[in-house]
Design an enzyme around this catalytic site. Structure first.
Site, PDB file in Angstrom:
ATOM      1  N   HIS A 230       0.858  -1.186   0.000  1.00 18.26           N
ATOM      2  CA  HIS A 230       0.000   0.000   0.000  1.00 18.26           C
ATOM      3  C   HIS A 230       0.890   1.230   0.000  1.00 18.26           C
ATOM      4  O   HIS A 230       1.840   1.304   0.775  1.00 18.26           O
ATOM      5  CB  HIS A 230      -0.928   0.014   1.205  1.00 18.26           C
ATOM      6  CG  HIS A 230      -1.900   1.158   1.154  1.00 18.26           C
ATOM      7  ND1 HIS A 230      -3.022   1.144   0.369  1.00 18.26           N
ATOM      8  CD2 HIS A 230      -1.883   2.368   1.748  1.00 18.26           C
ATOM      9  CE1 HIS A 230      -3.668   2.292   0.490  1.00 18.26           C
ATOM     10  NE2 HIS A 230      -2.987   3.046   1.330  1.00 18.26           N
TER      11      HIS A 230
ATOM     12  N   GLY B 154      -7.108   3.982   1.384  1.00 15.82           N
ATOM     13  CA  GLY B 154      -7.908   4.260   0.194  1.00 15.82           C
ATOM     14  C   GLY B 154      -7.123   4.879  -0.922  1.00 15.82           C
ATOM     15  O   GLY B 154      -5.905   4.712  -1.022  1.00 15.82           O
TER      16      GLY B 154
ATOM     17  N   LEU C 180     -10.188  -4.126   3.516  1.00 12.90           N
ATOM     18  CA  LEU C 180      -9.215  -3.400   2.678  1.00 12.90           C
ATOM     19  C   LEU C 180      -8.275  -2.524   3.511  1.00 12.90           C
ATOM     20  O   LEU C 180      -8.726  -1.755   4.341  1.00 12.90           O
ATOM     21  CB  LEU C 180      -9.988  -2.531   1.681  1.00 12.90           C
ATOM     22  CG  LEU C 180      -9.181  -1.990   0.503  1.00 12.90           C
ATOM     23  CD1 LEU C 180      -8.727  -3.107  -0.399  1.00 12.90           C
ATOM     24  CD2 LEU C 180     -10.000  -0.960  -0.262  1.00 12.90           C
ATOM     25  N   ASP C 181      -6.961  -2.615   3.227  1.00  9.22           N
ATOM     26  CA  ASP C 181      -5.946  -1.796   3.897  1.00  9.22           C
ATOM     27  C   ASP C 181      -5.889  -2.030   5.400  1.00  9.22           C
ATOM     28  O   ASP C 181      -5.345  -1.214   6.136  1.00  9.22           O
ATOM     29  CB  ASP C 181      -6.149  -0.291   3.620  1.00  9.22           C
ATOM     30  CG  ASP C 181      -6.032   0.041   2.148  1.00  9.22           C
ATOM     31  OD1 ASP C 181      -5.488  -0.784   1.388  1.00  9.22           O
ATOM     32  OD2 ASP C 181      -6.486   1.129   1.746  1.00  9.22           O
ATOM     33  N   GLU C 182      -6.479  -3.138   5.859  1.00 10.22           N
ATOM     34  CA  GLU C 182      -6.472  -3.410   7.302  1.00 10.22           C
ATOM     35  C   GLU C 182      -5.786  -4.736   7.613  1.00 10.22           C
ATOM     36  O   GLU C 182      -5.803  -5.185   8.748  1.00 10.22           O
ATOM     37  CB  GLU C 182      -7.911  -3.439   7.852  1.00 10.22           C
ATOM     38  CG  GLU C 182      -8.624  -2.110   7.845  1.00 10.22           C
ATOM     39  CD  GLU C 182      -8.110  -1.151   8.919  1.00 10.22           C
ATOM     40  OE1 GLU C 182      -7.292  -1.556   9.766  1.00 10.22           O
ATOM     41  OE2 GLU C 182      -8.516   0.021   8.862  1.00 10.22           O
TER      42      GLU C 182
END
Lengths: 281, 281, 281, 281
Positions: free
Chosen positions: A189, A198, A224-226
């Site tokens: 990311h 995001g 998402l992204d976690e």
């Protein structure tokens, strides 16, 4: 000694684990060359990674450790250190992370082999060709998404893939796929998570006026992204950097961070403790 | 469990060490909470550091490990993790390194106690007073050097000193003293060794036009600025920095580097492998 | 030349600014010794900071630049580089940031003078005494908050305070006070903003499993933890660090980051461009 | 405005330089978009780098500045920011630095064009082919060294080379060549100079037990490993790293450091002040 193996294990923390394992390894003629351990106070779990050298076979070592695995109700693996993790790299148009991975792999610094690269664009096919890796063009649209994911899984089967690396792949995997490949998909990311989740994180970073930008390599989960973070790195920036310059500066951080995370995974150095990773680097 | 001990050992590398030690510890009711090891390929020496929790006494644990120590011809220590290393700090006029050490010690971040500060100047007496530490003024001249060192050794005896820290102490210790206190004196050199040995390293760094300056914490040996390195840190500088500004910038690096080295020594994390250090950080 | 001044200015970006200013300074007998500038593409604002050496007085230089200031509708200041910013430090119980600021100030590395320290606790009074700084104990409760802030403003007036530094002060200033002292209050937040806003950021960081922790120095605004960022720094951590260890590791980062931000403010190196800072470091 | 130029100048420090230059630029319809300056206290030299935007031609701007150049006896250049520096890269067998340079160049992050790569080995020809760059194999032996250097100079002429980059080229250039191409040859040395000059620096670093290893990009002079330093970077290492692992770890540092140095040179950000560099980064 001719064989190098990596033992990774976890179990409920309790006395006698190290003594039992080191006894089992001694019985299997293994010399311990590296050893790391961690007790998680949160989950009361004991984690251990051991490198050994031995004349015995993988099967013999596994057999020697089986009773200990049962006694302590361990999750335990023994891997051959010489075996490279079969890795599928997915990418879109930007080639910086792919370039870092393939160069490190060819230079012998990354314990993976890459039989196939999958992309929703054709831009990076020449790089795949240069490195002699199969390239599969798999365009993804709203209409064909589930079919594309079925093809992806078929490709993973066909190439015996053990690890998927998203090297700035710009499509979101479905929850079902994330679930199915849990702990075997690494994403980079382009921000220092949990800041700037995001889209367009460098533009968010510019607007907020931060003085450091970064990248986060993490396992992919449905959230998402976690997903569990494997590694992070940052670099200093000044007020004078435009969002476009931040994007460029960030790219070398992204490539390095992802390559390191893949290396640790491939060397069996990463273990999961709930939403956190144990990294025996 | 109420007692926390630290076991450090080294011996010729051979099979069975980990199993023997973990067995001895298990027999003494010790739970291993942290463990690190290293085999030196240069010297064929095995090094290990283990933290344990137990209800047994220090003497009981030492007794339990004694046969293993003999069997493997080990150098082995068991230290109480709660016991703070008695440390004499020596300084001259500049107080930055002393300030970092004393603040960290009082904050509980440094496993040392400091009963006495010795200086060839009076400038830092107020800081010693603020922290409630005895201050001994011991001026050194060419004429009284050997007498001063005799007093220093007497002070070290009187205060039961286990570690001497040279926190920018501007006198050179005699070879005899270095020899006698080998492995128990830590110095901070104000350069990134082996660059810029000797005097005025920041002026040398400016003249050479380096883009990073640094500091090196090392054990003191008779061979000036050549002792085993414990830790190093650098910071970026530009062409625009004057030598005086480099001196100032370097001071915070010096304080941090020295404090970290002292912490590792005090937590029994540093072992010597010839001219190199093993740091189980 | 005996006088060193710092010129800082901002205005709508337009041709001829540098020529006009350098002409004004030449006319006032000023030699430019350092100069930095930045055009903000977002706000179309031109920012400049110039250091000059001259025999003329501050009033003479200001007078020489007045017509240029009017012509370009500039916000312009001329400050004496030898004049230290009068600073009030506010703290609670933890002394690490206060210690870093006071030591750097006394060592001559920080262009501030600190006539008074204000705290809602008594713990740090001995440190204030050691540095010879007035200490005002100003307890804050829900009941007396507005009265306490009135006293704070009275103290700021009494001591001719130009800058307030919150060195881990654990009370939130009222919106009215933030508004009134806008751009003159610097806080250190113990996380790498915008990650982990709010309380117990190191515990949040541990739970999320991040691999870097950090600190953020920022101007205080009514919008908590959202003020313009002046500086940020991070340090690497592993899975093995407990929340309490993260707190300790973070403290040295906090002290350094805050001290640097205060230094830049005191040397007139920080200018505001909306919610972002320009830092001519 | 359609043209972006870079003005770099140096002259004896004296009053009025900035005013004169900014006046000349204003007269040539130039808007200053970036400006940095430095007065060297050692050499009493004033250095300045200015980026401007204008509708006028390069010749017009040069003509407008000519009288100022004469008046102040300046060394002055005006370069077109859109013009890429024609660069010859020299390498041997290791491709990491070459890969970093070529990838950055193609990605548009490096203001160079690379018409030719010269190597004393054939190993990196496929990489040159992939990037579409001419590859010249120029073996060097003790017997043919002066002839090989003559060919090198002929190639530099033929390809209109402005900059030579030694990307781990394992041959030493002759003094005559160094002299002739002074300030136009950049080398990457695989150590943190001035530590570990000469051969096998990572092995030297391992033997000395340093805790940081690094790389140094510098201009080549006849005095080997003593040329003016452009940039340096280090990375942390532990006792557990073998010399071979240090070599691998160092490679990514080498590639990054060299690429940054080349970028700064190509953007006319590096100026020489005796044996030191001014880097307007």
């Amino acid at each position: 000694m001719s064989n190098q193996y990596i033992v990774t294990l976890s179990c409920l923390d309790q006395p006698g684990i190290v003594h039992a394992i080191s006894g089992g390894l001694l019985g299997a003629g293994c010399n311990i060359t590296e050893s790391q351990q961690y007790e998680s106070p949160d989950s009361r779990t004991f984690f251990m990674r051991i490198e050994v050298a031995t004349e015995q076979s993988l099967m013999q070592v596994r057999a020697a450790l089986a009773p200990i695995r049962e006694q302590f109700v361990m999750s335990l693996r023994v891997d051959d250190a010489a075996k490279r993790t079969r890795t599928m790299i997915m990418c879109s148009k930007a080639g910086h992370a792919l370039n870092d991975l393939l160069f490190a792999q060819r230079a012998g610094n990354l314990a993976i082999e890459v039989p196939v690269i999958v992309s929703n664009h054709l831009d990076l096919k020449p790089m795949a060709d240069f490195y002699g890796v199969d390239f599969v063009h798999l365009p993804v649209t709203a209409a064909n998404k589930s079919q594309a994911e079925a093809e992806l899984l078929a490709l993973a089967d066909e190439y015996n893939i053990e690890l998927v690396v998203l090297a700035r792949y710009m499509q979101i995997l479905s929850d079902a796929l994330c679930e199915r490949m849990s702990g075997r998909v690494i994403n980079i990311h382009h921000s220092f998570l949990p800041s700037f989740k995001g889209a367009k994180p460098y533009h968010q970073a510019h607007a907020r006026g931060v003085k450091l930008i970064g990248a986060t390599a993490h396992y992919v989960t449905a959230d998402l992204d976690e997903g569990p973070i494997i590694d992070q790195e940052v670099t200093s920036v000044t007020h004078a950097r435009t969002p476009a310059q931040l994007v460029n500066l960030g790219r070398s951080v992204e490539g390095r961070t992802l390559t390191r995370a893949v290396q640790w995974h491939a060397e069996h150095r990463v273990m999961l403790d709930g939403q956190r990773t144990i990294v025996f680097s």
